[in-house]
Design a protein around this motif. Structure first.
Motif, PDB file in Angstrom:
ATOM      1  N   PRO A   1       5.687  19.733   1.802  1.00 31.03           N
ATOM      2  CA  PRO A   1       5.963  19.837   3.213  1.00 31.03           C
ATOM      3  C   PRO A   1       5.254  18.615   4.064  1.00 31.03           C
ATOM      4  O   PRO A   1       5.740  18.039   4.820  1.00 31.03           O
ATOM      5  N   MET A   2       3.927  18.198   3.516  1.00 27.52           N
ATOM      6  CA  MET A   2       3.169  17.252   4.397  1.00 27.52           C
ATOM      7  C   MET A   2       3.687  15.773   3.818  1.00 27.52           C
ATOM      8  O   MET A   2       3.646  14.933   4.571  1.00 27.52           O
ATOM      9  N   ILE A   3       3.951  15.676   2.341  1.00 25.64           N
ATOM     10  CA  ILE A   3       4.225  14.377   1.791  1.00 25.64           C
ATOM     11  C   ILE A   3       5.684  14.068   2.158  1.00 25.64           C
ATOM     12  O   ILE A   3       5.917  12.695   2.070  1.00 25.64           O
ATOM     13  N   GLU A   4       6.486  14.876   2.007  1.00 25.61           N
ATOM     14  CA  GLU A   4       8.060  14.577   1.683  1.00 25.61           C
ATOM     15  C   GLU A   4       8.341  13.694   2.767  1.00 25.61           C
ATOM     16  O   GLU A   4       9.206  12.680   2.513  1.00 25.61           O
ATOM     17  N   PRO A   5       8.070  14.120   3.977  1.00 30.10           N
ATOM     18  CA  PRO A   5       8.854  13.273   5.290  1.00 30.10           C
ATOM     19  C   PRO A   5       8.390  11.571   5.284  1.00 30.10           C
ATOM     20  O   PRO A   5       9.463  11.004   5.475  1.00 30.10           O
ATOM     21  N   LEU A   6       7.156  11.424   4.771  1.00 27.28           N
ATOM     22  CA  LEU A   6       6.921   9.961   4.673  1.00 27.28           C
ATOM     23  C   LEU A   6       7.184   9.306   3.310  1.00 27.28           C
ATOM     24  O   LEU A   6       7.741   8.160   3.195  1.00 27.28           O
ATOM     25  N   PHE A   7       6.615  10.032   2.306  1.00 24.41           N
ATOM     26  CA  PHE A   7       6.526   9.134   1.072  1.00 24.41           C
ATOM     27  C   PHE A   7       7.799   9.705  -0.019  1.00 24.41           C
ATOM     28  O   PHE A   7       7.651   8.868  -1.162  1.00 24.41           O
ATOM     29  N   ILE A   8       8.501  10.438   0.624  1.00 17.72           N
ATOM     30  CA  ILE A   8       9.682  10.786  -0.317  1.00 17.72           C
ATOM     31  C   ILE A   8      11.060  10.477   0.348  1.00 17.72           C
ATOM     32  O   ILE A   8      11.763   9.685   0.067  1.00 17.72           O
ATOM     33  N   ASP A   9      10.941  11.131   1.766  1.00 15.47           N
ATOM     34  CA  ASP A   9      12.204  10.757   2.277  1.00 15.47           C
ATOM     35  C   ASP A   9      12.610   9.336   2.765  1.00 15.47           C
ATOM     36  O   ASP A   9      13.598   8.797   2.754  1.00 15.47           O
TER      37      ASP A   9
ATOM     38  N   ILE B   1       0.652  -1.096   0.079  1.00 14.17           N
ATOM     39  CA  ILE B   1      -0.084  -0.048  -0.054  1.00 14.17           C
ATOM     40  C   ILE B   1       0.914   1.263   0.019  1.00 14.17           C
ATOM     41  O   ILE B   1       0.552   2.089  -0.891  1.00 14.17           O
ATOM     42  N   TYR B   2       1.769   1.266   0.898  1.00 10.85           N
ATOM     43  CA  TYR B   2       2.658   2.413   0.786  1.00 10.85           C
ATOM     44  C   TYR B   2       3.554   2.706  -0.363  1.00 10.85           C
ATOM     45  O   TYR B   2       3.362   3.875  -0.815  1.00 10.85           O
ATOM     46  N   LEU B   3       3.917   1.785  -1.021  1.00 12.41           N
ATOM     47  CA  LEU B   3       4.760   1.908  -2.133  1.00 12.41           C
ATOM     48  C   LEU B   3       3.721   2.391  -3.497  1.00 12.41           C
ATOM     49  O   LEU B   3       4.084   3.193  -4.256  1.00 12.41           O
ATOM     50  N   LEU B   4       2.687   1.848  -3.641  1.00 10.85           N
ATOM     51  CA  LEU B   4       1.548   2.565  -4.514  1.00 10.85           C
ATOM     52  C   LEU B   4       1.187   3.796  -4.375  1.00 10.85           C
ATOM     53  O   LEU B   4       1.443   4.768  -5.221  1.00 10.85           O
ATOM     54  N   ILE B   5       1.106   4.077  -2.977  1.00  7.65           N
ATOM     55  CA  ILE B   5       0.711   5.756  -2.694  1.00  7.65           C
ATOM     56  C   ILE B   5       1.873   6.494  -3.252  1.00  7.65           C
ATOM     57  O   ILE B   5       1.723   7.476  -3.709  1.00  7.65           O
ATOM     58  N   ALA B   6       3.079   6.028  -2.825  1.00  5.98           N
ATOM     59  CA  ALA B   6       4.270   6.693  -2.936  1.00  5.98           C
ATOM     60  C   ALA B   6       4.556   7.101  -4.521  1.00  5.98           C
ATOM     61  O   ALA B   6       5.105   8.250  -4.902  1.00  5.98           O
ATOM     62  N   ILE B   7       4.592   6.093  -5.231  1.00  2.68           N
ATOM     63  CA  ILE B   7       4.741   6.210  -6.614  1.00  2.68           C
ATOM     64  C   ILE B   7       3.828   7.035  -7.283  1.00  2.68           C
ATOM     65  O   ILE B   7       4.165   7.725  -8.168  1.00  2.68           O
ATOM     66  N   GLY B   8       2.582   6.987  -7.072  1.00  8.38           N
ATOM     67  CA  GLY B   8       1.616   7.825  -7.641  1.00  8.38           C
ATOM     68  C   GLY B   8       1.573   9.228  -7.166  1.00  8.38           C
ATOM     69  O   GLY B   8       1.475  10.081  -8.145  1.00  8.38           O
ATOM     70  N   ILE B   9       1.708   9.448  -6.069  1.00 13.99           N
ATOM     71  CA  ILE B   9       1.693  11.035  -5.352  1.00 13.99           C
ATOM     72  C   ILE B   9       3.139  11.699  -6.038  1.00 13.99           C
ATOM     73  O   ILE B   9       2.812  12.801  -6.354  1.00 13.99           O
ATOM     74  N   LYS B  10       4.193  11.015  -6.055  1.00  8.57           N
ATOM     75  CA  LYS B  10       5.289  11.538  -6.626  1.00  8.57           C
ATOM     76  C   LYS B  10       5.136  11.951  -8.174  1.00  8.57           C
ATOM     77  O   LYS B  10       5.420  12.701  -8.602  1.00  8.57           O
ATOM     78  N   GLY B  11       4.688  11.168  -8.942  1.00 11.68           N
ATOM     79  CA  GLY B  11       4.380  11.377 -10.262  1.00 11.68           C
ATOM     80  C   GLY B  11       3.469  12.327 -10.541  1.00 11.68           C
ATOM     81  O   GLY B  11       3.648  13.023 -11.404  1.00 11.68           O
ATOM     82  N   GLY B  12       2.302  12.450  -9.791  1.00 14.99           N
ATOM     83  CA  GLY B  12       1.368  13.640  -9.849  1.00 14.99           C
ATOM     84  C   GLY B  12       2.128  14.887  -9.571  1.00 14.99           C
ATOM     85  O   GLY B  12       1.884  15.926 -10.432  1.00 14.99           O
ATOM     86  N   ILE B  13       3.035  14.950  -8.487  1.00 15.71           N
ATOM     87  CA  ILE B  13       3.367  16.416  -8.169  1.00 15.71           C
ATOM     88  C   ILE B  13       4.764  16.681  -9.292  1.00 15.71           C
ATOM     89  O   ILE B  13       4.560  17.807  -9.789  1.00 15.71           O
TER      90      ILE B  13
ATOM     91  N   ILE C   1      -4.225  13.074  -6.849  1.00 13.79           N
ATOM     92  CA  ILE C   1      -3.810  13.792  -5.538  1.00 13.79           C
ATOM     93  C   ILE C   1      -2.574  14.713  -5.626  1.00 13.79           C
ATOM     94  O   ILE C   1      -2.539  15.926  -5.540  1.00 13.79           O
ATOM     95  N   GLY C   2      -1.487  14.075  -6.247  1.00 15.57           N
ATOM     96  CA  GLY C   2      -0.336  14.677  -6.239  1.00 15.57           C
ATOM     97  C   GLY C   2      -0.374  15.753  -7.385  1.00 15.57           C
ATOM     98  O   GLY C   2       0.051  16.839  -7.323  1.00 15.57           O
ATOM     99  N   LEU C   3      -0.966  15.395  -8.531  1.00 16.16           N
ATOM    100  CA  LEU C   3      -1.226  16.475  -9.643  1.00 16.16           C
ATOM    101  C   LEU C   3      -2.033  17.823  -8.931  1.00 16.16           C
ATOM    102  O   LEU C   3      -1.902  18.782  -9.375  1.00 16.16           O
ATOM    103  N   ALA C   4      -2.893  17.568  -8.161  1.00 16.99           N
ATOM    104  CA  ALA C   4      -4.032  18.560  -7.443  1.00 16.99           C
ATOM    105  C   ALA C   4      -3.202  19.248  -6.722  1.00 16.99           C
ATOM    106  O   ALA C   4      -3.204  20.632  -6.693  1.00 16.99           O
ATOM    107  N   VAL C   5      -2.108  18.981  -5.683  1.00 16.14           N
ATOM    108  CA  VAL C   5      -1.590  19.692  -4.775  1.00 16.14           C
ATOM    109  C   VAL C   5      -0.340  20.128  -5.030  1.00 16.14           C
ATOM    110  O   VAL C   5       0.093  21.240  -4.543  1.00 16.14           O
ATOM    111  N   GLY C   6       0.116  19.617  -6.228  1.00 14.18           N
ATOM    112  CA  GLY C   6       1.512  19.967  -6.714  1.00 14.18           C
ATOM    113  C   GLY C   6       2.487  19.975  -5.483  1.00 14.18           C
ATOM    114  O   GLY C   6       2.718  19.478  -4.590  1.00 14.18           O
ATOM    115  N   ASP C   7       3.388  21.190  -5.879  1.00 13.08           N
ATOM    116  CA  ASP C   7       4.718  21.229  -4.848  1.00 13.08           C
ATOM    117  C   ASP C   7       4.107  21.945  -3.387  1.00 13.08           C
ATOM    118  O   ASP C   7       4.769  21.851  -2.497  1.00 13.08           O
TER     119      ASP C   7
END
Length: 335
Positions: A208-216, A42-54, A198-204
């Protein structure tokens, strides 16, 4: 190039995959709780999707519309071609679908190696290609799971499948709203596509909220997932022998077929030599992250030794040594 090859083959992802296989082969008591393995998927699917959208949110639509259609074409076409090849090889439906999803998706590490090679050669490429890495995952997985639901229903209801001759008419008859609903709203597609939107909608602004968990933490969580998949591959490795040389040839030859198609598609949509090369890498790669995470939840009976073993053990090193240079030379020749 040899330095890049060695660097990637000695990366933590590959080494932990090998560790998992060795642990299983030597009958270690190392195990993963079921809930943890599901959580990692579940974590990997969310991380991949949201990073691509951003990433995609940083470019205007008119700049990326052509490449997006190119990626969608590849993500839809390659699973069909893969399914035809594997069914011709007499492979069962679940493992055929697993290869369709795996080879319809792509290898992020192979893409990163290709970028390094292009930069070392002084070859420019379009920056938005980084977003295409994620976009090719979603349609390939969606199409593969849709085909799985349709063909599985055909097997369960053979009388309906016999109402028409040939696979295409039969599939057409078997498509209904329930099959489409089950596929689109299956948890793998909901997480991947939903996170992308969601990543496409929120953009950069959402970083601040996404980076600590889904990127770092992404690379560290990926290592845990790959270790787990290595354990599963090691436990089921003997099952690969029944497919023998056919499976090995699939892992070596289809990347060249799909990669060449990707380069041609990239040239058709107007990409540069570097961009067309990367499109070839996207098409010729095999996923060992998004597709296995989706298959783990949607087609749990598929054998990871086949789809993950081929992706990491055969196609990944083949692309690093042969595939990427071939796609680059084809792109130069075409342009």
């Amino acid at each position: 190039m040899s330095e890049i090859i060695v660097q990637n083959l000695l990366s933590p992802v590959v080494l932990f995959f090998v560790l998992g296989i060795l642990a299983a082969l030597f009958k270690s008591d190392l195990t993963f709780p079921k809930g943890l393995s599901e959580g990692l998927s579940i974590y990997l699917l969310i991380a991949i999707g949201i990073k691509g959208g951003i990433e995609l949110s940083n470019y205007p639509l008119d700049a990326v519309i052509g490449p997006i259609f190119g990626v969608l074409f590849l993500g839809i076409t390659i699973p069909f071609i893969s399914l035809i090849i594997t069914r011709f090889m007499k492979m069962d439906l679940k493992n055929s679908i697993s290869l369709a999803a795996t080879y319809g998706s792509t290898s992020i590490v192979s893409y990163g190696a290709a970028v390094s090679i292009l930069e070392a050669n002084g070859t420019n490429y379009e920056g938005f290609m980084n977003a295409m890495v994620v976009l090719i995952e979603s349609p390939a997985i969606l199409v593969s799971l849709l085909l799985f639901n349709i063909l599985q229903r055909m097997q369960e209801e053979p009388a309906l499948a016999k109402q028409s001759v040939g696979i295409v008419p039969s599939i057409t008859k078997m498509i209904d709203l329930e099959v489409i609903r089950e596929t689109i709203f299956g948890k793998s597609i909901v997480l991947l596509l939903g996170s992308l939107i969601i990543g496409l909608a929120v953009g950069d602004n959402g970083l601040p909220m996404i980076e600590p968990l889904f990127i770092d933490l992404y690379d560290s969580v990926l290592i845990l997932f790959i270790l787990y998949m290595g354990l599963i591959v090691g436990q089921r490795l003997p099952e690969v022998k029944q497919h023998g040389i056919k499976l090995l040839l699939y892992g070596l030859l289809t990347p060249l077929l799909f990669g060449s198609l990707g380069v041609l598609t990239g040239d058709f949509v107007g990409l540069s030599t570097g961009g067309a090369t990367l499109m070839g890498v996207l098409a010729g790669g095999a996923s060992y992250i998004a597709a296995p995470a989706a298959l783990k939840t949607s087609v749990p009976d598929a054998n990871p030794s086949i789809y993950l073993g081929l992706a990491l053990g055969v196609t990944f090193p083949f692309n690093l040594v042969i595939g990427i240079p071939v796609y680059y030379e084809i792109a130069k020749w075409i342009q």
